[in-house]
Scaffold this motif. Structure first.
Motif, PDB file in Angstrom:
ATOM      1  N   SER A  86       5.397  -1.840  -5.940  1.00  0.00           N
ATOM      2  CA  SER A  86       4.963  -3.019  -4.998  1.00  0.00           C
ATOM      3  C   SER A  86       6.308  -3.919  -4.632  1.00  0.00           C
ATOM      4  O   SER A  86       6.866  -4.299  -3.245  1.00  0.00           O
ATOM      5  CB  SER A  86       4.533  -4.044  -5.571  1.00  0.00           C
ATOM      6  OG  SER A  86       4.434  -4.523  -6.681  1.00  0.00           O
ATOM      7  N   ALA A  87       7.350  -3.562  -5.372  1.00  0.00           N
ATOM      8  CA  ALA A  87       9.038  -4.045  -5.004  1.00  0.00           C
ATOM      9  C   ALA A  87       9.539  -3.568  -4.036  1.00  0.00           C
ATOM     10  O   ALA A  87       9.763  -3.734  -2.864  1.00  0.00           O
ATOM     11  CB  ALA A  87      10.285  -4.060  -5.922  1.00  0.00           C
ATOM     12  N   ARG A  91      10.511  -4.818   0.288  1.00  0.00           N
ATOM     13  CA  ARG A  91      11.431  -3.694   0.876  1.00  0.00           C
ATOM     14  C   ARG A  91      11.259  -3.632   2.264  1.00  0.00           C
ATOM     15  O   ARG A  91      12.100  -4.242   2.958  1.00  0.00           O
ATOM     16  CB  ARG A  91      12.420  -3.183  -0.185  1.00  0.00           C
ATOM     17  CG  ARG A  91      13.019  -4.240  -1.306  1.00  0.00           C
ATOM     18  CD  ARG A  91      14.835  -2.867  -1.943  1.00  0.00           C
ATOM     19  NE  ARG A  91      13.411  -1.630  -2.765  1.00  0.00           N
ATOM     20  CZ  ARG A  91      13.037  -1.782  -3.733  1.00  0.00           C
ATOM     21  NH1 ARG A  91      12.802  -2.179  -4.674  1.00  0.00           N
ATOM     22  NH2 ARG A  91      12.384  -0.523  -3.903  1.00  0.00           N
ATOM     23  N   ARG A  92      10.778  -2.792   1.951  1.00  0.00           N
ATOM     24  CA  ARG A  92      10.267  -2.457   3.348  1.00  0.00           C
ATOM     25  C   ARG A  92       9.021  -3.433   4.380  1.00  0.00           C
ATOM     26  O   ARG A  92      10.387  -2.621   5.448  1.00  0.00           O
ATOM     27  CB  ARG A  92       9.366  -0.827   3.487  1.00  0.00           C
ATOM     28  CG  ARG A  92       8.574  -0.846   4.401  1.00  0.00           C
ATOM     29  CD  ARG A  92       7.958   0.784   4.316  1.00  0.00           C
ATOM     30  NE  ARG A  92       7.254   0.949   5.409  1.00  0.00           N
ATOM     31  CZ  ARG A  92       6.905   2.550   5.608  1.00  0.00           C
ATOM     32  NH1 ARG A  92       8.224   3.285   5.111  1.00  0.00           N
ATOM     33  NH2 ARG A  92       6.401   2.778   7.039  1.00  0.00           N
ATOM     34  N   HIS A  93       8.628  -4.168   4.137  1.00  0.00           N
ATOM     35  CA  HIS A  93       7.931  -5.461   4.962  1.00  0.00           C
ATOM     36  C   HIS A  93       9.626  -5.966   5.294  1.00  0.00           C
ATOM     37  O   HIS A  93      10.118  -6.386   6.638  1.00  0.00           O
ATOM     38  CB  HIS A  93       7.113  -5.966   3.753  1.00  0.00           C
ATOM     39  CG  HIS A  93       5.984  -5.468   3.874  1.00  0.00           C
ATOM     40  ND1 HIS A  93       5.064  -6.241   3.963  1.00  0.00           N
ATOM     41  CD2 HIS A  93       5.836  -4.384   4.353  1.00  0.00           C
ATOM     42  CE1 HIS A  93       4.020  -5.360   4.077  1.00  0.00           C
ATOM     43  NE2 HIS A  93       4.089  -4.155   3.583  1.00  0.00           N
ATOM     44  N   ALA A  97      10.250  -6.630   9.328  1.00  0.00           N
ATOM     45  CA  ALA A  97      10.802  -7.625   9.562  1.00  0.00           C
ATOM     46  C   ALA A  97      12.570  -7.727  10.179  1.00  0.00           C
ATOM     47  O   ALA A  97      12.189  -8.662  12.085  1.00  0.00           O
ATOM     48  CB  ALA A  97      10.276  -8.657   8.670  1.00  0.00           C
ATOM     49  N   HIS A  98      13.104  -7.919   9.809  1.00  0.00           N
ATOM     50  CA  HIS A  98      14.991  -7.804  10.662  1.00  0.00           C
ATOM     51  C   HIS A  98      14.897  -7.051  11.460  1.00  0.00           C
ATOM     52  O   HIS A  98      15.527  -7.823  12.841  1.00  0.00           O
ATOM     53  CB  HIS A  98      15.863  -7.081   9.164  1.00  0.00           C
ATOM     54  CG  HIS A  98      15.647  -8.545   8.134  1.00  0.00           C
ATOM     55  ND1 HIS A  98      16.102  -9.820   8.629  1.00  0.00           N
ATOM     56  CD2 HIS A  98      15.915  -8.113   6.658  1.00  0.00           C
ATOM     57  CE1 HIS A  98      16.157 -10.300   7.263  1.00  0.00           C
ATOM     58  NE2 HIS A  98      15.741  -9.255   6.009  1.00  0.00           N
ATOM     59  N   ALA A 121      -0.188   1.696  -1.664  1.00  0.00           N
ATOM     60  CA  ALA A 121       0.020  -0.141  -1.397  1.00  0.00           C
ATOM     61  C   ALA A 121      -0.698  -0.649  -2.064  1.00  0.00           C
ATOM     62  O   ALA A 121      -1.787  -0.747  -2.595  1.00  0.00           O
ATOM     63  CB  ALA A 121       0.136   0.162  -0.032  1.00  0.00           C
ATOM     64  N   GLU A 122      -0.049  -1.594  -2.105  1.00  0.00           N
ATOM     65  CA  GLU A 122      -0.574  -2.838  -2.934  1.00  0.00           C
ATOM     66  C   GLU A 122       0.921  -3.348  -2.446  1.00  0.00           C
ATOM     67  O   GLU A 122       1.810  -4.129  -2.144  1.00  0.00           O
ATOM     68  CB  GLU A 122       0.364  -2.801  -4.746  1.00  0.00           C
ATOM     69  CG  GLU A 122      -0.397  -4.004  -5.025  1.00  0.00           C
ATOM     70  CD  GLU A 122      -0.130  -4.427  -6.397  1.00  0.00           C
ATOM     71  OE1 GLU A 122       1.127  -3.663  -7.429  1.00  0.00           O
ATOM     72  OE2 GLU A 122      -1.236  -5.500  -7.172  1.00  0.00           O
ATOM     73  N   LEU A 123      -0.251  -4.831  -2.216  1.00  0.00           N
ATOM     74  CA  LEU A 123       0.210  -6.304  -1.359  1.00  0.00           C
ATOM     75  C   LEU A 123       0.979  -7.088  -2.028  1.00  0.00           C
ATOM     76  O   LEU A 123      -0.355  -7.823  -2.475  1.00  0.00           O
ATOM     77  CB  LEU A 123      -0.514  -7.035   0.253  1.00  0.00           C
ATOM     78  CG  LEU A 123      -1.222  -5.681   1.179  1.00  0.00           C
ATOM     79  CD1 LEU A 123      -1.204  -6.411   1.878  1.00  0.00           C
ATOM     80  CD2 LEU A 123       0.750  -4.872   1.671  1.00  0.00           C
ATOM     81  N   GLU A 124       2.372  -7.828  -1.946  1.00  0.00           N
ATOM     82  CA  GLU A 124       2.389  -8.661  -2.899  1.00  0.00           C
ATOM     83  C   GLU A 124       3.794  -8.785  -2.080  1.00  0.00           C
ATOM     84  O   GLU A 124       4.519  -8.556  -1.298  1.00  0.00           O
ATOM     85  CB  GLU A 124       3.578  -8.289  -3.629  1.00  0.00           C
ATOM     86  CG  GLU A 124       2.187  -7.506  -4.636  1.00  0.00           C
ATOM     87  CD  GLU A 124       3.005  -8.061  -6.516  1.00  0.00           C
ATOM     88  OE1 GLU A 124       4.087  -8.079  -6.724  1.00  0.00           O
ATOM     89  OE2 GLU A 124       2.519  -6.734  -7.574  1.00  0.00           O
ATOM     90  N   PHE A 125       3.200 -10.575  -1.577  1.00  0.00           N
ATOM     91  CA  PHE A 125       4.134 -11.074  -0.279  1.00  0.00           C
ATOM     92  C   PHE A 125       5.079 -12.170  -1.299  1.00  0.00           C
ATOM     93  O   PHE A 125       4.784 -12.760  -1.566  1.00  0.00           O
ATOM     94  CB  PHE A 125       3.314 -12.126   0.786  1.00  0.00           C
ATOM     95  CG  PHE A 125       3.011 -11.141   1.546  1.00  0.00           C
ATOM     96  CD1 PHE A 125       0.805 -10.566   1.163  1.00  0.00           C
ATOM     97  CD2 PHE A 125       3.226 -10.476   2.697  1.00  0.00           C
ATOM     98  CE1 PHE A 125       0.486 -10.339   2.283  1.00  0.00           C
ATOM     99  CE2 PHE A 125       2.472  -9.023   3.146  1.00  0.00           C
ATOM    100  CZ  PHE A 125       0.962  -8.972   2.973  1.00  0.00           C
TER     101      PHE A 125
END
Length: 136
Positions: A86-87, A91-93, A97-98, A121-125
């Motif tokens: 998930s890391a 990083r991709r998110h 965003a940038h 995929a696993e979402l961790e925000f």
């Protein structure tokens, strides 16, 4: 007519409203009228309007049909899938965003994800992933 559905928090209502608004924006950006799109989906124009307003009484199945027709069903797969790494997704998110902030990527392109990513995929925000807390 379906029974009235109330959500338990104003923030949930607002998120659903924004979700419906985004669906409407994507539909319009693709040049689809509400009448034509609802006919393609096999739902009434009234139901499509309710979904685009983010009304909670709209069934998840209807939202899924809309997402699939718009080619956005992979977004839901992200919520349902699991991954060991998930890391890398975080990083991709952050990179996306940038890129959006610098004008290098349009936010609507974030809907298109590679199938292999979606499958694992696993979402961790991070705590502030959605910006500053809102007043609602």
């Amino acid at each position: 007519m379906s029974a009235a559905v109330k959500l338990d928090s104003p923030s949930s209502s607002e998120l659903l409203r924004q979700f419906g608004e985004r669906l409407a924006c994507v539909r319009r950006a693709r040049g689809l009228t509400a009448q034509r799109f609802s006919r393609e989906l096999g739902i009434s124009r009234t139901t499509l309007g309710a979904a685009e307003r983010g009304e909670p009484a709209v069934t998840m199945g209807t939202y899924m049909r809309i997402l699939a027709q718009l080619g956005m069903a992979a977004d839901v797969a992200l919520l349902a899938a699991q991954t060991e790494n998930s890391a890398s997704i975080v990083r991709r998110h952050q990179r996306f965003a940038h890129e959006v902030e610098r004008g290098q990527r349009h936010p609507q392109t974030l809907f298109a994800l590679p199938a292999e990513l979606v499958a694992r995929a696993e979402l961790e925000f991070p705590e502030n992933a959605f910006g500053e807390p809102q007043p609602w």
